[in-house]
Design an enzyme around this catalytic site. Structure first.
Site, mmCIF file in Angstrom:
data_model
loop_
_atom_site.group_PDB
_atom_site.id
_atom_site.type_symbol
_atom_site.label_atom_id
_atom_site.label_comp_id
_atom_site.label_asym_id
_atom_site.label_seq_id
_atom_site.Cartn_x
_atom_site.Cartn_y
_atom_site.Cartn_z
ATOM 1 N N LYS A 13 -96.073 -35.741 -8.997
ATOM 2 C CA LYS A 13 -97.179 -35.156 -9.778
ATOM 3 C C LYS A 13 -98.259 -36.188 -10.085
ATOM 4 O O LYS A 13 -99.438 -35.912 -9.961
ATOM 5 C CB LYS A 13 -96.676 -34.628 -11.135
ATOM 6 C CG LYS A 13 -95.939 -33.333 -11.106
ATOM 7 C CD LYS A 13 -95.772 -32.755 -12.522
ATOM 8 C CE LYS A 13 -95.143 -33.708 -13.516
ATOM 9 N NZ LYS A 13 -93.713 -33.988 -13.272
ATOM 10 N N ARG A 88 -94.499 -28.773 -21.021
ATOM 11 C CA ARG A 88 -93.148 -28.940 -20.511
ATOM 12 C C ARG A 88 -92.174 -27.960 -21.158
ATOM 13 O O ARG A 88 -90.992 -27.950 -20.787
ATOM 14 C CB ARG A 88 -92.667 -30.345 -20.829
ATOM 15 C CG ARG A 88 -92.669 -31.315 -19.639
ATOM 16 C CD ARG A 88 -92.155 -32.621 -20.182
ATOM 17 N NE ARG A 88 -91.739 -33.607 -19.252
ATOM 18 C CZ ARG A 88 -92.527 -34.576 -18.758
ATOM 19 N NH1 ARG A 88 -93.807 -34.593 -19.016
ATOM 20 N NH2 ARG A 88 -92.024 -35.500 -17.986
ATOM 21 N N ARG A 127 -85.691 -45.808 -3.880
ATOM 22 C CA ARG A 127 -86.787 -46.548 -4.503
ATOM 23 C C ARG A 127 -86.204 -47.686 -5.360
ATOM 24 O O ARG A 127 -86.699 -48.800 -5.329
ATOM 25 C CB ARG A 127 -87.604 -45.588 -5.369
ATOM 26 C CG ARG A 127 -88.966 -46.094 -5.739
ATOM 27 C CD ARG A 127 -89.883 -44.933 -6.059
ATOM 28 N NE ARG A 127 -89.706 -44.459 -7.421
ATOM 29 C CZ ARG A 127 -90.246 -43.345 -7.907
ATOM 30 N NH1 ARG A 127 -90.988 -42.576 -7.131
ATOM 31 N NH2 ARG A 127 -90.076 -43.000 -9.145
ATOM 32 N N ARG A 136 -89.754 -48.593 -14.434
ATOM 33 C CA ARG A 136 -89.873 -47.987 -15.754
ATOM 34 C C ARG A 136 -88.491 -47.910 -16.376
ATOM 35 O O ARG A 136 -87.508 -47.708 -15.673
ATOM 36 C CB ARG A 136 -90.440 -46.576 -15.612
ATOM 37 C CG ARG A 136 -91.948 -46.520 -15.749
ATOM 38 C CD ARG A 136 -92.473 -45.175 -15.297
ATOM 39 N NE ARG A 136 -91.859 -44.042 -15.988
ATOM 40 C CZ ARG A 136 -92.191 -42.790 -15.753
ATOM 41 N NH1 ARG A 136 -93.125 -42.522 -14.863
ATOM 42 N NH2 ARG A 136 -91.622 -41.812 -16.397
ATOM 43 N N ARG A 147 -83.225 -36.108 -16.737
ATOM 44 C CA ARG A 147 -84.557 -35.502 -16.867
ATOM 45 C C ARG A 147 -84.676 -34.234 -16.027
ATOM 46 O O ARG A 147 -85.357 -33.282 -16.404
ATOM 47 C CB ARG A 147 -85.642 -36.537 -16.509
ATOM 48 C CG ARG A 147 -85.742 -37.627 -17.588
ATOM 49 C CD ARG A 147 -86.980 -38.486 -17.447
ATOM 50 N NE ARG A 147 -86.932 -39.325 -16.268
ATOM 51 C CZ ARG A 147 -87.984 -39.580 -15.489
ATOM 52 N NH1 ARG A 147 -89.158 -39.065 -15.768
ATOM 53 N NH2 ARG A 147 -87.848 -40.354 -14.436
#
Ligand code: AMP
Length: 193
Positions: A13, A88, A127, A136, A147
């Protein structure tokens, strides 16, 4: 042009939102970026939400709605904006409706990035391996799983919500970044008469 980019964490996003900013000259309102900035600045709000962000949980609706209300009221939003990471939850979507109605504005479109969650997890695990360390605090496979779970429960209902309103457009979020961008551009170009 007022749009919402909807999709699970890790779907790209943020990248797509940044590309839209460059092409359509609308500001990107990323609630994740705003909250991280508060944390970095060690503001009262930042201190309040730091743990929630680190755990990958959702910050309470009232805080988000207030934050977006303040942001939408700024001058750079008069010609539109792109919402990245907000709403959200259903209460946030309702809050956004009220905010926009009060300003005699409405959303033009909600673009949903549809993804395969198993593939998303594989992507983020790669990643992490490539970078050697999480960039992060909330960017690792375990946190992503949590999440994604929260996304399914709290955010996925927004797809049906916006479909009902007749403003939902779905895009295959598993395609290459460029193909996803192209699909989004064709949706947005069709909005401009
Ligand atoms: P993001 O960069 O969009 O993934 O957001 C990072 C984190 O900020 C999320 O995991 C949440 O803890 C918090 N956050 C961002 N946007 C919202 C929102 N609309 N509602 C609740 N929490 C949010």
């Amino acid at each position: 042009m007022r749009l919402v980019l909807l999709g699970p964490p890790g779907a790209g996003k943020g990248t797509q939102a940044s590309r839209i900013v460059e092409r359509y000259y609308v500001p990107k309102l990323s609630t994740g970026d705003m909250l991280r900035a508060e944390v970095a600045a060690k503001s009262a709000l930042g201190m309040q939400v730091e743990g929630i962000l680190a755990r990958g949980e959702l910050v309470q609706d009232s805080i988000l709605i207030e934050m977006i209300a303040g942001r939408i009221a700024l001058d750079d939003c008069v010609n539109g904006f792109i919402l990245d990471g907000f709403p959200r939850t259903l209460p946030q979507a309702e809050g956004l409706n009220t905010l926009l109605n009060d300003r005699l504005m409405k959303l033009d479109v909600v673009v949903s990035l549809d993804v395969d969650e198993a593939a998303l997890l594989a992507r983020i695990e790669n990643r992490a391996k490539e970078s050697g360390a999480a960039v992060r605090a909330d960017d690792n496979a375990e946190s992503l799983k949590k999440r994604l779970d929260i996304y399914q429960k709290q955010t996925a209902p927004l797809i049906a919500y916006y479909k009902n309103k007749g403003i939902l457009k779905s895009v295959d979020g598993m395609a290459s970044m460029d193909d996803v961008s192209a699909s989004i551009y064709s949706i947005l170009d069709a909005l401009k008469h």
